[in-house]
Design a protein around this motif. Structure first.
Motif, PDB file in Angstrom:
ATOM      1  N   LEU A  75       0.794  -1.321  -0.037  1.00  0.00           N
ATOM      2  CA  LEU A  75      -0.039   0.008  -0.057  1.00  0.00           C
ATOM      3  C   LEU A  75       0.790   1.254  -0.045  1.00  0.00           C
ATOM      4  N   ARG A  76       1.953   1.298   0.916  1.00  0.00           N
ATOM      5  CA  ARG A  76       2.768   2.309   0.877  1.00  0.00           C
ATOM      6  C   ARG A  76       3.439   2.675  -0.455  1.00  0.00           C
ATOM      7  N   ASP A  77       4.112   1.671  -1.058  1.00  0.00           N
ATOM      8  CA  ASP A  77       4.684   1.689  -2.429  1.00  0.00           C
ATOM      9  C   ASP A  77       3.658   2.250  -3.362  1.00  0.00           C
ATOM     10  N   SER A  78       2.569   1.824  -3.215  1.00  0.00           N
ATOM     11  CA  SER A  78       1.535   2.217  -4.240  1.00  0.00           C
ATOM     12  C   SER A  78       1.196   3.595  -4.030  1.00  0.00           C
ATOM     13  N   VAL A  79       1.067   4.029  -3.097  1.00  0.00           N
ATOM     14  CA  VAL A  79       0.588   5.421  -2.826  1.00  0.00           C
ATOM     15  C   VAL A  79       2.017   6.328  -3.294  1.00  0.00           C
ATOM     16  N   ASN A  80       3.138   5.959  -2.819  1.00  0.00           N
ATOM     17  CA  ASN A  80       4.360   6.623  -3.082  1.00  0.00           C
ATOM     18  C   ASN A  80       4.530   6.712  -4.906  1.00  0.00           C
ATOM     19  N   ALA A  81       4.272   5.679  -5.349  1.00  0.00           N
ATOM     20  CA  ALA A  81       4.279   5.525  -6.887  1.00  0.00           C
ATOM     21  C   ALA A  81       2.982   6.574  -7.627  1.00  0.00           C
ATOM     22  N   PHE A  82       2.066   6.579  -7.003  1.00  0.00           N
ATOM     23  CA  PHE A  82       1.036   7.137  -7.615  1.00  0.00           C
ATOM     24  C   PHE A  82       1.202   8.747  -7.425  1.00  0.00           C
ATOM     25  N   CYS A  83       1.974   9.354  -6.251  1.00  0.00           N
ATOM     26  CA  CYS A  83       2.074  10.321  -5.946  1.00  0.00           C
ATOM     27  C   CYS A  83       3.193  10.723  -6.909  1.00  0.00           C
ATOM     28  N   ASP A  84       4.460  10.191  -6.837  1.00  0.00           N
ATOM     29  CA  ASP A  84       5.182  10.618  -8.093  1.00  0.00           C
ATOM     30  C   ASP A  84       4.748  10.676  -9.559  1.00  0.00           C
ATOM     31  N   ALA A  85       3.885   9.820  -9.942  1.00  0.00           N
ATOM     32  CA  ALA A  85       3.259   9.846 -11.337  1.00  0.00           C
ATOM     33  C   ALA A  85       2.426  11.116 -11.354  1.00  0.00           C
ATOM     34  N   LEU A  86       1.786  11.335 -10.224  1.00  0.00           N
ATOM     35  CA  LEU A  86       0.709  12.532 -10.080  1.00  0.00           C
ATOM     36  C   LEU A  86       1.597  13.911 -10.275  1.00  0.00           C
ATOM     37  N   GLU A  87       2.602  14.068  -9.701  1.00  0.00           N
ATOM     38  CA  GLU A  87       3.612  15.147  -9.884  1.00  0.00           C
ATOM     39  C   GLU A  87       4.140  15.299 -11.129  1.00  0.00           C
ATOM     40  N   VAL A  88       4.349  14.425 -11.864  1.00  0.00           N
ATOM     41  CA  VAL A  88       4.948  14.517 -13.296  1.00  0.00           C
ATOM     42  C   VAL A  88       3.761  14.859 -14.075  1.00  0.00           C
ATOM     43  N   ALA A  89       2.794  14.377 -14.103  1.00  0.00           N
ATOM     44  CA  ALA A  89       1.555  14.681 -14.814  1.00  0.00           C
ATOM     45  C   ALA A  89       1.018  16.259 -14.437  1.00  0.00           C
ATOM     46  N   ALA A  90       0.952  16.467 -13.422  1.00  0.00           N
ATOM     47  CA  ALA A  90       0.547  18.174 -13.094  1.00  0.00           C
ATOM     48  C   ALA A  90       1.598  18.811 -13.800  1.00  0.00           C
ATOM     49  N   GLU A  91       2.953  18.585 -13.599  1.00  0.00           N
ATOM     50  CA  GLU A  91       4.093  19.291 -14.106  1.00  0.00           C
ATOM     51  C   GLU A  91       3.832  19.472 -15.736  1.00  0.00           C
ATOM     52  N   LYS A  92       3.245  18.403 -16.445  1.00  0.00           N
ATOM     53  CA  LYS A  92       3.221  18.272 -17.866  1.00  0.00           C
ATOM     54  C   LYS A  92       1.948  19.175 -18.108  1.00  0.00           C
ATOM     55  N   GLN A  93       0.897  19.126 -17.399  1.00  0.00           N
ATOM     56  CA  GLN A  93      -0.234  19.757 -17.600  1.00  0.00           C
ATOM     57  C   GLN A  93       0.046  21.292 -17.334  1.00  0.00           C
ATOM     58  N   LYS A  94       0.860  21.737 -16.355  1.00  0.00           N
ATOM     59  CA  LYS A  94       1.062  23.078 -16.090  1.00  0.00           C
ATOM     60  C   LYS A  94       1.635  23.566 -17.594  1.00  0.00           C
ATOM     61  N   LYS A  95       2.765  22.882 -17.942  1.00  0.00           N
ATOM     62  CA  LYS A  95       3.594  23.411 -19.166  1.00  0.00           C
ATOM     63  C   LYS A  95       2.775  23.603 -20.402  1.00  0.00           C
ATOM     64  N   SER A  97      -0.555  23.865 -20.377  1.00  0.00           N
ATOM     65  CA  SER A  97      -1.568  25.056 -20.368  1.00  0.00           C
ATOM     66  C   SER A  97      -0.822  26.377 -20.553  1.00  0.00           C
ATOM     67  N   LYS A  98       0.303  26.354 -20.358  1.00  0.00           N
ATOM     68  CA  LYS A  98       0.963  27.713 -20.592  1.00  0.00           C
ATOM     69  C   LYS A  98       1.102  28.418 -22.022  1.00  0.00           C
ATOM     70  N   LYS A  99       1.279  26.897 -22.844  1.00  0.00           N
ATOM     71  CA  LYS A  99       1.546  27.128 -24.237  1.00  0.00           C
ATOM     72  C   LYS A  99       0.232  27.528 -25.031  1.00  0.00           C
ATOM     73  N   ARG A 100      -0.961  27.062 -24.526  1.00  0.00           N
ATOM     74  CA  ARG A 100      -2.220  27.351 -25.278  1.00  0.00           C
ATOM     75  C   ARG A 100      -2.748  28.701 -24.958  1.00  0.00           C
ATOM     76  N   PRO A 101      -3.173  29.504 -26.006  1.00  0.00           N
ATOM     77  CA  PRO A 101      -3.740  30.730 -25.639  1.00  0.00           C
ATOM     78  C   PRO A 101      -4.885  30.922 -25.084  1.00  0.00           C
ATOM     79  N   ARG A 102      -5.224  31.910 -24.268  1.00  0.00           N
ATOM     80  CA  ARG A 102      -6.767  31.485 -23.651  1.00  0.00           C
ATOM     81  C   ARG A 102      -7.844  31.807 -24.437  1.00  0.00           C
ATOM     82  N   LYS A 103      -8.800  31.312 -24.297  1.00  0.00           N
ATOM     83  CA  LYS A 103     -10.210  31.466 -24.943  1.00  0.00           C
ATOM     84  C   LYS A 103     -10.781  32.938 -24.661  1.00  0.00           C
ATOM     85  N   SER A 104     -11.222  33.718 -25.520  1.00  0.00           N
ATOM     86  CA  SER A 104     -11.642  34.884 -25.462  1.00  0.00           C
ATOM     87  C   SER A 104     -13.187  34.716 -25.095  1.00  0.00           C
ATOM     88  N   ALA A 105     -13.745  35.770 -24.271  1.00  0.00           N
ATOM     89  CA  ALA A 105     -15.331  35.590 -23.854  1.00  0.00           C
ATOM     90  C   ALA A 105     -15.951  36.098 -24.761  1.00  0.00           C
TER      91      ALA A 105
END
Length: 105
Positions: A75-95, A97-105
């Motif tokens: 359980l511990r190892d699974s949670v640690n692996a999930f946390c590591d993968a979530l951090e990587v995915a969140a960083e990819k998402q952040k990068k 999101s910065k590249k895409r222009p915002r939609k205008s209203a």
């Protein structure tokens, strides 16, 4: 009964939904044959809850004890692996999101 470990904490930050928590507890309870080890790990989020039992009774074999420890470590190892993968995915998402222009209203 002797409480060996007790920990409860909220998972969400203040201002977010407050029903998410982790509760973990380990007790030693007297039994005719010695002590029963009663261990539970509860995870709750959005009105859903799961409780994992890691009990080892006084008449348990060495294999029973090893199995309870193995389950907790997996359980511990699974949670640690999930946390590591979530951090990587969140960083990819952040990068991305910065590249895409915002939609205008």
């Amino acid at each position: 009964m002797s409480r060996v470990f007790y920990r409860r904490f909220w998972l969400n930050r203040p201002g977010f939904h407050s029903s998410a928590f982790v509760l973990s507890e380990i007790e030693l309870r007297p039994d005719d044959g010695g002590l029963d080890l009663i261990a539970q790990f509860q995870l709750a989020d959005c009105r859903r809850s799961a409780t994992l039992d890691f009990d080892v009774y006084s008449n348990a074999s060495a294999g029973d004890r090893k199995n309870a420890l193995r389950k907790a470590r997996l359980l511990r190892d699974s949670v640690n692996a999930f946390c590591d993968a979530l951090e990587v995915a969140a960083e990819k998402q952040k990068k991305a999101s910065k590249k895409r222009p915002r939609k205008s209203a």
